[in-house]
Design an enzyme around this catalytic site. Structure first.
Site, PDB file in Angstrom:
ATOM      1  CB  SER A 178      -0.913   0.029   1.228  1.00 59.43           C
ATOM      2  OG  SER A 178      -1.657   1.235   1.284  1.00 59.43           O
ATOM      3  CG  ASP A 183       2.069   9.602   7.430  1.00 59.23           C
ATOM      4  OD1 ASP A 183       2.515   9.809   8.575  1.00 59.23           O
ATOM      5  OD2 ASP A 183       1.070  10.184   6.963  1.00 59.23           O
ATOM      6  CG  HIS A 186      -1.494   6.233   6.113  1.00 62.13           C
ATOM      7  ND1 HIS A 186      -2.707   5.583   6.135  1.00 62.13           N
ATOM      8  CD2 HIS A 186      -1.315   6.658   4.829  1.00 62.13           C
ATOM      9  CE1 HIS A 186      -3.240   5.601   4.933  1.00 62.13           C
ATOM     10  NE2 HIS A 186      -2.414   6.261   4.128  1.00 62.13           N
ATOM     11  CE  LYS A 198      -1.217  -4.005   3.952  1.00 59.29           C
ATOM     12  NZ  LYS A 198      -1.295  -5.327   3.287  1.00 59.29           N
TER      13      LYS A 198
END
Length: 298
Positions: A178, A183, A186, A198
């Protein structure tokens, strides 16, 4: 910062594997793969279609990838890795081949890779939060099923795929993550730090020495694919400039297929990807050119 705008049939067969699950101990924020110490599993090299294991095959993007992979029977033979045969029967084409297993079960994964002579893996599995009922106007509380947390699925499951691929000498791992993983604040990280895990799995894949393609899309849309120009970037450049623009799931699934069909330019590449609005630019058709303009690191 800059980014580049770039213009066989199977009968239903579901295999069940009984293998002991193993628990993985998470370590720090950066882990380098250890050298393989297990017996190497032989890979089919008979000149037939590449046998591709697809994790997350029953998800909304996974089922699109399964269908698109199946349109290239001379080159690609998709096998869906599913946790539920019943769910697979509901959402996948009746001709799709599947095996029951889980990326969090390392030994089971290694066994099925050998049994089914897998050549490449597509990682579309992801932790998915569930929500408890809430009073009107109240914010619903989320939770993950046991073993379905982002650390387990996205990090440990991703690490298992990489380790098994390395030990088996697999040809290619295509991992879909993704955009926005740089960040820490996020909004998606409110759900078990999912983007953090991830990204850690992506870096582990890069460090492993296994040939990879990493695809980090923007916001996923349930819209028709093949009707827009794809825009690729690197290391969240697009996200930092524009937030998280969208891309149809169908275009992400097509990018997975094209990565496997064009290994000479797609291997050892990592990209962020969105699309221009429909009607703007030129519909992307030159996939080799797109991959040639991506980079090798996150």
């Amino acid at each position: 910062m800059a980014f580049v705008a770039v213009t066989p049939a199977f009968s239903r067969k579901t295999s069940f594997l009984a293998a002991p699950a193993t628990s993985a101990t998470p370590t720090g924020s950066r882990v380098r793969p250890a050298p393989a110490t297990r017996v190497v599993i032989g890979m089919a090299t008979g000149g037939g279609p590449k046998r591709v294991l697809v994790s997350g095959a029953t998800g909304r993007t996974g089922r699109l990838a399964m269908a698109k992979l199946a349109t290239h029977p001379d080159a690609l033979a998709p096998i869906g890795l599913v946790r539920s045969a019943e769910r697979a029967a509901e959402v996948l084409d009746p001709t799709a081949q599947t095996v029951v297993g889980d990326v969090t079960d390392r030994d089971g994964l290694a066994a099925l890779v050998g049994e089914h002579r897998i050549d490449a893996v597509v990682v579309l599995s992801s932790a998915i939060p569930k929500f408890k009922p809430a009073e009107p106007g109240a914010r619903p509380e989320h939770y993950f099923e046991d073993g379905g947390e982002p650390e387990s699925v996205d990090w440990e499951g991703g690490r298992n795929v990489v380790d098994v691929a390395k030990e088996a000498g697999l040809d290619h791992v295509v991992l879909v993550g993704s955009m926005g993983s740089t960040d820490s604040r996020h909004p998606l990280n409110a759900f078990g730090n999912i983007l953090k895990w991830k990204r850690q799995a992506e870096q582990y894949l890069i460090d492993s020495g296994v040939a990879y393609t990493i695809i980090n899309p923007g916001g996923l849309q349930d819209a028709d694919g093949g009707r827009r120009e794809l825009v690729v970037g690197h290391n969240d450049e697009i996200y930092k400039l524009y937030g998280t623009p969208a891309i149809p799931r169908s275009d992400v699934a097509e990018l997975v297929v094209q990565a496997l069909l064009h290994p000479e330019v797609s291997k050892n590449k990592a990209m962020d990807v969105i699309t221009k609005p429909e009607g703007e630019g030129t519909v992307t058709q030159d996939w080799a050119k797109l991959f040639a303009q991506t980079q090798s690191q996150l």
